[in-house]
Structure formats: structure tokens, C-alpha cells
Motif scaffolding. Structure first.
Motif, PDB file in Angstrom:
ATOM      1  N   ALA A   1      86.627  92.677   5.996  1.00 65.44           N
ATOM      2  CA  ALA A   1      85.377  93.287   6.470  1.00 65.44           C
ATOM      3  C   ALA A   1      84.558  92.297   7.288  1.00 65.44           C
ATOM      4  CB  ALA A   1      84.569  93.803   5.276  1.00 65.44           C
TER       5      ALA A   1
ATOM      6  N   CYS B   1      80.633  97.278   8.742  1.00 67.76           N
ATOM      7  CA  CYS B   1      81.603  96.344   8.159  1.00 67.76           C
ATOM      8  C   CYS B   1      80.904  95.240   7.374  1.00 67.76           C
ATOM      9  CB  CYS B   1      82.477  95.746   9.259  1.00 67.76           C
ATOM     10  SG  CYS B   1      83.600  96.939  10.029  1.00 67.76           S
TER      11      CYS B   1
ATOM     12  N   GLY C   1      80.815 101.825   9.691  1.00 64.01           N
ATOM     13  CA  GLY C   1      81.820 100.966  10.298  1.00 64.01           C
ATOM     14  C   GLY C   1      83.102 101.662  10.693  1.00 64.01           C
TER      15      GLY C   1
END
Length: 270
Positions: free
Chosen positions: A16, A117, A154
Motif C-alpha cells: 500500500a 492507498c 485507492g
């Protein structure tokens, strides 16, 4: 459902963070941004065309009966074009709004995905700490919501535009082709009568050569006025295609993703 191991959570956190740091290399973000840019470019072309038609119609309204173009006159028979002119101007304003909106989307897609993210990475780190040192129900609830809503920003938003880009053309190509052909037919017929120079496809350029020929100008504008309904209907249909491609269809897909994300975020923590 078995809980993920600390190693898998650590891998997820690192992934991430990498996705947030290098969002501009994310294939989903690149495809979504490219789709928004394509719509923005097409809407810009339509906007220029509309403003050109608007300028020609505005100029036509200043033609005197039996005279050349003047700033003002006592007899201006082409004032009947004013409702058509006003309608096309309003359509051009809407197209401009769509153009700006899609341009903002193309630029913002990457930062929005990076923010999502980052939220996933933060939620995963908190989850790791919770697994390592223990935590309460409140911490688990916040972590779950943070992670799922981060996934929406995200992943779901770029994917919604990617999905829209795959199906939008097939769903609208018939409407687009039909009404674009009407616009091309009307503007091409006027350009042909205006003795358009070879190699120049601009209707506005053709009309500029008629500035001193008021009688012929009136004849050409009468043809435009006779097919005004078809022209306006075609422009509205094309505008509707833009709105469907960049607003309605992506929102429908995002709505489905959001329902799923909200359901997962509201689940009781294990």
C-alpha cells in the motif's frame, strides 16, 4: 474466516505504501486518467465547434436587409435566429463545464488513489500493532473502516472509470454516430454553399468570406434556421453521451462498489 498472519499484513502495508508513493505508475490510475483525458479532449473539440456556430449565428443577426454586415441596423430579419443562438450558447456552456470536470478528474485521479492507498497502509499498520500488543473494539472498528474506505478511494474509484471506459463506447456509439452525422451534414452543406476553399474544413472560416454578401448570408442562415431543431437535438444528444460516459456510468459502478465497501466496513470486528 481465518485471520491474516502478521507477515501477510506487513506485505499488505508495504504494498500500500509503494502504491501510494508511485501512484503515477499504477495501471488502473493511468487507464482511468487516460479515459478522462479522452473525454475532455472530445468535449473540447465539441466546445470549439459550438462556439464557432454561436459566433456565426450572432453575426448573422446583425445583417441588414439588402445591405452588408453592420454593427446595428433598423431592419435585421435574421433576429429570428436569436433563440437558436441562445440555445447553442447554453449547450456550449454545459459542454465547457463537462470539459473542466473531466480535466479535473484526469489530474485528481492519481492523488485520490494515493490518498486511498495511504489509508490502507495506515489501517494495516494499526492492525499490526493491535495484533502485536492488543487493542480494544474501538481500535478494530476504526481500523476496519479506515481500510475499507481507503480501498474505495485507492482502488474502486479508478476501477470504476476503467470499467466505464471498457463499456461506454459500446453503449453509446450508435447514438454518437447518428447525431454526429446530423451535425456534420448540416455544417457541411453550409460550408459547400459558402465555396469552402480546398483543404479547409472550418465552417466558421467559410462563413467569414460572406461578410460582404448579406443576401447570400441570409440564404445560408435560412437553411440553418430550417434545420435548427435537428441541429440542437443532435448537440443535446452528443452532450448527453459525454455526461453518461464521464458522470452517470462511473457513478453507477462506484455506487455498487460503495455499497459493498460500506457493508464490509460496518461488519462487527472479529
Amino acid at each position: 474466516m481465518p485471520r491474516p498472519s502478521l507477515a501477510s499484513l506487513l506485505v499488505l502495508a508495504v504494498a500500500a505504501f509503494v502504491a501510494a508513493a508511485y501512484f503515477d505508475r499504477n495501471p488502473a490510475v493511468q487507464a482511468a486518467s487516460a479515459y478522462a483525458e479522452d473525454v475532455a479532449t472530445a468535449s473540447a473539440v465539441l466546445y470549439v465547434s459550438l462556439r464557432g456556430v454561436n459566433a456565426v449565428l450572432s453575426t448573422a443577426q446583425e445583417v441588414e436587409l439588402g445591405g452588408s454586415l453592420v454593427v446595428s441596423g433598423s431592419v435585421q430579419p435574421l433576429k429570428a435566429l436569436e433563440p437558436v443562438d441562445d440555445t447553442i450558447e447554453r449547450i456550449s456552456d454545459l459542454v465547457f463545464a463537462v470539459m473542466v470536470f473531466t480535466g479535473v478528474l484526469a489530474v485528481a485521479m492519481g492523488p485520490v488513489s494515493a490518498t486511498g492507498c495511504s489509508l490502507i497502509a495506515l489501517a494495516t499498520c494499526v492492525w499490526i500493532l493491535d495484533r502485536r500488543f492488543g487493542g480494544g473494539t474501538v481500535a478494530k472498528t476504526i481500523t476496519r473502516k479506515l481500510g475499507w474506505y481507503g480501498a474505495f478511494l485507492g482502488l474502486a474509484i479508478p476501477l470504476a472509470f476503467v470499467i466505464a471506459s471498457l463499456v461506454a463506447d459500446r453503449m453509446t456509439e450508435g447514438v454518437w454516430a447518428e447525431h454526429d452525422a446530423i451535425v456534420q451534414e448540416i455544417t457541411a452543406s453550409v460550408s459547400a454553399q459558402a465555396d469552402l476553399p480546398a483543404g479547409d474544413e472550418s465552417w466558421f472560416s467559410a462563413m467569414a468570406g460572406l461578410a460582404g454578401d448579406a443576401e447570400r448570408y441570409q440564404t445560408l442562415m435560412a437553411e440553418v434556421f430550417a434545420r435548427a431543431d435537428d441541429l440542437i437535438r443532435a448537440y443535446i444528444a452528443i452532450l448527453s453521451v459525454f455526461v453518461f460516459r464521464i458522470v452517470i456510468l462511473p457513478l453507477l459502478v462506484m455506487g455498487a462498489f460503495f455499497v459493498l465497501v460500506r457493508a464490509m466496513a460496518q461488519r462487527a470486528p472479529a
